[in-house]
Design a protein around this motif. Structure first.
Motif, PDB file in Angstrom:
ATOM      1  N   GLY A  74       0.831  -1.202   0.000  1.00  0.00           N
ATOM      2  CA  GLY A  74       0.000   0.000   0.000  1.00  0.00           C
ATOM      3  C   GLY A  74       0.862   1.247   0.000  1.00  0.00           C
ATOM      4  N   VAL A  75       0.212   2.373  -0.306  1.00  0.00           N
ATOM      5  CA  VAL A  75       0.883   3.668  -0.252  1.00  0.00           C
ATOM      6  C   VAL A  75       0.041   4.570   0.649  1.00  0.00           C
ATOM      7  N   ARG A  76       0.720   5.437   1.413  1.00  0.00           N
ATOM      8  CA  ARG A  76      -0.011   6.275   2.365  1.00  0.00           C
ATOM      9  C   ARG A  76      -0.052   7.720   1.879  1.00  0.00           C
ATOM     10  N   PHE A  77      -1.274   8.291   1.884  1.00  0.00           N
ATOM     11  CA  PHE A  77      -1.454   9.713   1.589  1.00  0.00           C
ATOM     12  C   PHE A  77      -1.836  10.386   2.909  1.00  0.00           C
ATOM     13  N   ASN A  78      -0.992  11.283   3.358  1.00  0.00           N
ATOM     14  CA  ASN A  78      -1.167  11.895   4.674  1.00  0.00           C
ATOM     15  C   ASN A  78      -1.650  13.340   4.498  1.00  0.00           C
ATOM     16  N   TYR A  79      -2.806  13.637   5.089  1.00  0.00           N
ATOM     17  CA  TYR A  79      -3.384  14.991   4.995  1.00  0.00           C
ATOM     18  C   TYR A  79      -3.376  15.715   6.330  1.00  0.00           C
ATOM     19  N   VAL A  80      -2.688  15.169   7.320  1.00  0.00           N
ATOM     20  CA  VAL A  80      -2.697  15.793   8.644  1.00  0.00           C
ATOM     21  C   VAL A  80      -1.674  16.930   8.619  1.00  0.00           C
ATOM     22  N   LYS A  81      -2.163  18.141   8.712  1.00  0.00           N
ATOM     23  CA  LYS A  81      -1.325  19.313   8.411  1.00  0.00           C
ATOM     24  C   LYS A  81      -0.152  19.473   9.368  1.00  0.00           C
TER      25      LYS A  81
ATOM     26  N   LEU B 150      -0.821  12.764  -6.388  1.00  0.00           N
ATOM     27  CA  LEU B 150      -1.338  11.604  -5.649  1.00  0.00           C
ATOM     28  C   LEU B 150      -2.163  10.705  -6.562  1.00  0.00           C
ATOM     29  N   LEU B 151      -2.952  11.331  -7.419  1.00  0.00           N
ATOM     30  CA  LEU B 151      -3.777  10.549  -8.336  1.00  0.00           C
ATOM     31  C   LEU B 151      -2.905   9.720  -9.273  1.00  0.00           C
ATOM     32  N   GLU B 152      -1.838  10.351  -9.745  1.00  0.00           N
ATOM     33  CA  GLU B 152      -0.894   9.644 -10.634  1.00  0.00           C
ATOM     34  C   GLU B 152      -0.284   8.436  -9.900  1.00  0.00           C
ATOM     35  N   ILE B 153       0.108   8.651  -8.643  1.00  0.00           N
ATOM     36  CA  ILE B 153       0.692   7.549  -7.863  1.00  0.00           C
ATOM     37  C   ILE B 153      -0.340   6.439  -7.674  1.00  0.00           C
ATOM     38  N   ALA B 154      -1.563   6.837  -7.338  1.00  0.00           N
ATOM     39  CA  ALA B 154      -2.620   5.832  -7.107  1.00  0.00           C
ATOM     40  C   ALA B 154      -2.825   4.979  -8.360  1.00  0.00           C
ATOM     41  N   HIS B 155      -2.797   5.616  -9.532  1.00  0.00           N
ATOM     42  CA  HIS B 155      -2.995   4.849 -10.768  1.00  0.00           C
ATOM     43  C   HIS B 155      -1.793   3.956 -11.087  1.00  0.00           C
ATOM     44  N   ARG B 156      -0.626   4.323 -10.592  1.00  0.00           N
ATOM     45  CA  ARG B 156       0.544   3.468 -10.846  1.00  0.00           C
ATOM     46  C   ARG B 156       0.589   2.259  -9.907  1.00  0.00           C
ATOM     47  N   ILE B 157       0.075   2.427  -8.687  1.00  0.00           N
ATOM     48  CA  ILE B 157       0.142   1.288  -7.750  1.00  0.00           C
ATOM     49  C   ILE B 157      -1.056   0.345  -7.896  1.00  0.00           C
ATOM     50  N   ALA B 158      -2.127   0.846  -8.499  1.00  0.00           N
ATOM     51  CA  ALA B 158      -3.342   0.020  -8.615  1.00  0.00           C
ATOM     52  C   ALA B 158      -3.079  -1.318  -9.326  1.00  0.00           C
ATOM     53  N   PRO B 159      -2.313  -1.328 -10.445  1.00  0.00           N
ATOM     54  CA  PRO B 159      -2.089  -2.610 -11.134  1.00  0.00           C
ATOM     55  C   PRO B 159      -1.312  -3.629 -10.290  1.00  0.00           C
TER      56      PRO B 159
ATOM     57  N   ILE C  81      -5.276   6.429   3.798  1.00  0.00           N
ATOM     58  CA  ILE C  81      -5.474   7.881   3.910  1.00  0.00           C
ATOM     59  C   ILE C  81      -5.555   8.271   5.379  1.00  0.00           C
ATOM     60  N   TYR C  82      -4.841   9.346   5.714  1.00  0.00           N
ATOM     61  CA  TYR C  82      -4.823   9.834   7.091  1.00  0.00           C
ATOM     62  C   TYR C  82      -5.248  11.296   7.068  1.00  0.00           C
ATOM     63  N   PHE C  83      -6.348  11.600   7.744  1.00  0.00           N
ATOM     64  CA  PHE C  83      -6.891  12.962   7.722  1.00  0.00           C
ATOM     65  C   PHE C  83      -7.635  13.227   9.026  1.00  0.00           C
ATOM     66  N   GLU C  84      -7.909  14.490   9.277  1.00  0.00           N
ATOM     67  CA  GLU C  84      -8.700  14.903  10.443  1.00  0.00           C
ATOM     68  C   GLU C  84     -10.181  14.902  10.050  1.00  0.00           C
TER      69      GLU C  84
ATOM     70  N   THR D 189      -8.769   0.152  -3.276  1.00  0.00           N
ATOM     71  CA  THR D 189      -9.277   0.093  -1.905  1.00  0.00           C
ATOM     72  C   THR D 189      -8.647   1.250  -1.131  1.00  0.00           C
ATOM     73  N   LEU D 190      -9.434   1.860  -0.240  1.00  0.00           N
ATOM     74  CA  LEU D 190      -8.925   2.943   0.620  1.00  0.00           C
ATOM     75  C   LEU D 190      -9.013   2.488   2.070  1.00  0.00           C
ATOM     76  N   VAL D 191      -7.947   2.681   2.806  1.00  0.00           N
ATOM     77  CA  VAL D 191      -7.949   2.329   4.230  1.00  0.00           C
ATOM     78  C   VAL D 191      -7.746   3.615   5.034  1.00  0.00           C
ATOM     79  N   VAL D 192      -8.716   3.940   5.864  1.00  0.00           N
ATOM     80  CA  VAL D 192      -8.649   5.180   6.642  1.00  0.00           C
ATOM     81  C   VAL D 192      -7.930   4.914   7.961  1.00  0.00           C
ATOM     82  N   ASP D 193      -6.929   5.730   8.252  1.00  0.00           N
ATOM     83  CA  ASP D 193      -6.231   5.606   9.532  1.00  0.00           C
ATOM     84  C   ASP D 193      -7.080   6.160  10.670  1.00  0.00           C
TER      85      ASP D 193
END
Ligand code: 0GY
Length: 314
Positions: A132-139, A150-159, A166-169, A186-190
């Motif tokens: 998996g890859v983590r996208f962190n939005y916690v400022k 991020l979208l580009e990365i998501a499309h590269r790891i999907a295959p 995803i980590y966010f408030e 699939t998205l996994v929320v922290d």
């Protein structure tokens, strides 16, 4: 032994003052984990001398090595770990890969990537056990990354069959909703999207998160980090091990509503805590309060993480 060789942060940076060091004498949980249980959210930090922390980091953690993580795994009764790349290591995944490749197949990982990652490097991460890859939005943890990157990365790891963590408030979910629902994996929320547990479970903020999970069957949640979210604290009085009671209704509601899309982890070594450092044994004893039946526990701790991280064995 859980006692680290050195608790000092090495390298050119001072330890950020105010953070608590992790607790190296965890109790034995009273709750017996089911066989094959996975600690699906934990970290390794450094050691900084060997794996330097990222120059752009917002905090410097206490070193927490793979050996110490694996000792904790065995002490608590887990069979496997999912090691998540933390912001203090930026997109340098070497400490993570080192831990994965020394785990005898008992750890898988979630990396952080930039768009400069090559296809060969992606294949190497996959071979090491990254899923998996983590996208962190916690400022307070990271500077923002443009959505198109991020979208580009998501499309590269999907295959590769990977997912996005995803980590966010909680307060940011409404704004991020459209981007999240545009992601192809699939998205996994922290940490349940970090609810404010002083607000009601049936209030608008947490209900938005529940709707996010209900309307998007590709969304999973880690029901983790009561020690971060709790306003009331561990509540472990007079030998009673019912911990973090104010977080229980939130986590239990998610587990009972989406039993096939939940994960649990210790979050060891608990970076960025200033008020209270948890006893990981006590954290494990939180589990039966949020997953009260053996069947819910089996899904949360074994079946779900195996399906996501070791699908070839699930
Ligand atoms: C966690 C939570 C935190 C830190 C990070 O990447 C990180 O640095 O995830 C936090 O400070 O809330 O999951 O370890």
């Amino acid at each position: 032994m859980l006692v680290p060789e050195s608790r000092a942060v090495t390298g050119p940076f001072e330890k950020t003052s105010g953070w608590l060091d992790w607790f190296d004498g965890p109790s034995k949980p009273a709750f017996a984990l089911p066989q094959g249980a996975v600690d699906a959210h934990c970290h390794v930090f450094g050691p900084g001398e060997r794996f330097p922390y990222a120059p752009e980091r917002k905090y410097t953690p206490c070193d927490a090595s793979k050996e110490q993580l694996f000792a904790l795994r065995d002490h608590l009764g887990f069979a496997r770990n999912v090691i998540v790349q933390a912001s203090c290591h930026g997109t340098d995944n070497r400490a993570l890969v080192d831990a994965l490749t020394h785990s005898n197949g008992r750890a898988r990982g979630v990396a952080s990537l930039g768009r400069d990652i090559t296809d060969t490097a992606l294949q190497d991460l996959h071979a090491a056990g990254v899923r998996g890859v983590r996208f962190n939005y916690v400022k307070r943890l990271v500077d923002s990354t443009p959505a198109d990157e991020l979208l580009e990365i998501a499309h590269r790891i999907a295959p590769l069959g990977w997912h996005v963590v995803i980590y966010f408030e909680a307060a940011d979910l409404a704004e991020l909703w459209d981007f999240f629902t545009s992601l192809p994996t699939t998205l996994v929320v922290d940490h349940m999207g970090r609810p404010d547990v002083t607000k009601p479970v049936d209030g608008p903020e947490f209900q938005l998160f529940m709707r996010f999970m209900r309307e998007n069957p590709n969304v999973w949640s880690k029901v983790t980090c009561p020690e971060r979210l709790s306003a009331s604290g561990p509540n472990a009085l007079h030998g009673e091990r019912a911990a973090y009671r104010d977080v229980v209704p939130f986590a239990r509601h998610i587990v009972e509503s989406f039993p096939d899309r939940v994960l649990w982890g210790t979050d060891w070594p608990h970076p960025n805590l200033t008020r209270h450092m948890p006893d990981d044994g006590l954290l494990v004893d939180f589990i039966p309060h949020i997953a009260p039946t053996a069947e819910l526990q089996r899904r949360l701790l074994v079946a779900n993480p195996m399906r996501l991280y070791w699908p070839e064995e699930a």
